[in-house]
Design an enzyme around this catalytic site. Sequence first.
Site, short mmCIF file in Angstrom:
data_model
loop_
_atom_site.label_atom_id
_atom_site.label_comp_id
_atom_site.label_asym_id
_atom_site.label_seq_id
_atom_site.Cartn_x
_atom_site.Cartn_y
_atom_site.Cartn_z
N HIS A 41 0.74 -1.23 0.16
CA HIS A 41 -0.11 -0.05 0.06
C HIS A 41 0.81 1.17 -0.02
O HIS A 41 1.13 1.75 1.00
CB HIS A 41 -0.87 0.00 1.14
CG HIS A 41 -1.91 -1.02 1.25
ND1 HIS A 41 -1.56 -2.38 1.56
CD2 HIS A 41 -3.13 -1.05 0.99
CE1 HIS A 41 -2.64 -3.24 1.49
NE2 HIS A 41 -3.57 -2.50 1.04
N GLU A 117 -0.02 0.31 -5.73
CA GLU A 117 -0.73 1.45 -5.46
C GLU A 117 -2.02 1.19 -6.04
O GLU A 117 -1.95 1.13 -7.38
CB GLU A 117 -0.35 2.86 -5.43
CG GLU A 117 -1.18 3.83 -5.16
CD GLU A 117 -2.01 3.99 -3.88
OE1 GLU A 117 -3.09 4.02 -3.76
OE2 GLU A 117 -1.14 3.49 -2.82
N ASP A 168 0.64 -1.85 4.76
CA ASP A 168 0.09 -0.59 5.38
C ASP A 168 -1.00 -0.19 4.83
O ASP A 168 -1.09 1.04 4.41
CB ASP A 168 1.33 0.32 5.17
CG ASP A 168 0.99 2.06 5.60
OD1 ASP A 168 0.30 1.83 6.76
OD2 ASP A 168 1.66 2.85 5.26
#
Length: 285
Positions: A41, A117, A168
């Site tokens: 992430h 992402e 994360d």
Amino acid sequence: MNYRHAFHAGNHADVLKHVVLLALCDALTRKPSPCFALDTHAGRGLYRLDGEAAQTTGEARDGISRLLAESPRQPLLRRYLDAVQACRARHGDSAYPGSPWLLGYALRAQDRIAVCELHPEEAHVLRSQLAGDPRLTVHERDGYQALKALLPPRHGATRFGRGLVLIDPPYEAQLAEFDIALAALHDGLTRWPQGMFALWYPIKQGRTLQPFRRAAARLPAKSALLLELLVRPDDSPLRMNGSGMLLLNPPWQFDSAMGPALEALRDALGEAGASTRVDWLRAPP
């Protein structure tokens, strides 16, 4: 998909996460063989603390800004502050490095880095921020699914026996996110049992995390370590009072190294009632 880390860059949770991340990278690079890092992430990789998003919340004032003003001498905190200053030397005085930037800073030419992402705009910025680094690949995809696609890691003929997975997530699903993350960790450990895995998590009220901690202790890792920093008592469910890192297969004696660093962070960033926790859920064999 609605989360933007720019609003929270450099806060106390980022400080904890990035101190731990650099310490894990340094442990990996003590051995000469190449290693692999996956950031599931990643965000945009680099932030501006004078930007509108960061200024809206002002969270960095009680995180990185306070730590820079305190200038603690504890070695792991100095390592982190040196990395932040190196980032600012390259990108300006208000720059703050995200985890992809720090991975690129801490790892070596023979190492490889994959960052994920999901949000298209953030992924576009991430690519532009990290362009030119041949070690690093940006994947516009769900980071949890990337665990299945990218583990066990390889690059051409090279298979990586050592490395790190950082998870994360934004916790938009709140407590349900813990179940998602635990399932991803189980799958990742099954695919790459020798890898190190690090999960960041927020703490509002610590007692609500007991089911998560019990489930984490049952994961198929050789060892499991909790590191937590509360900057205030966890008596309010309306704000993030602290955060933690679940580390699976951490380096030898990592608890002894991190204990003093967490205490120094508590002293620098904490309010009355601040506390730390270093706890083996499963001690090394």
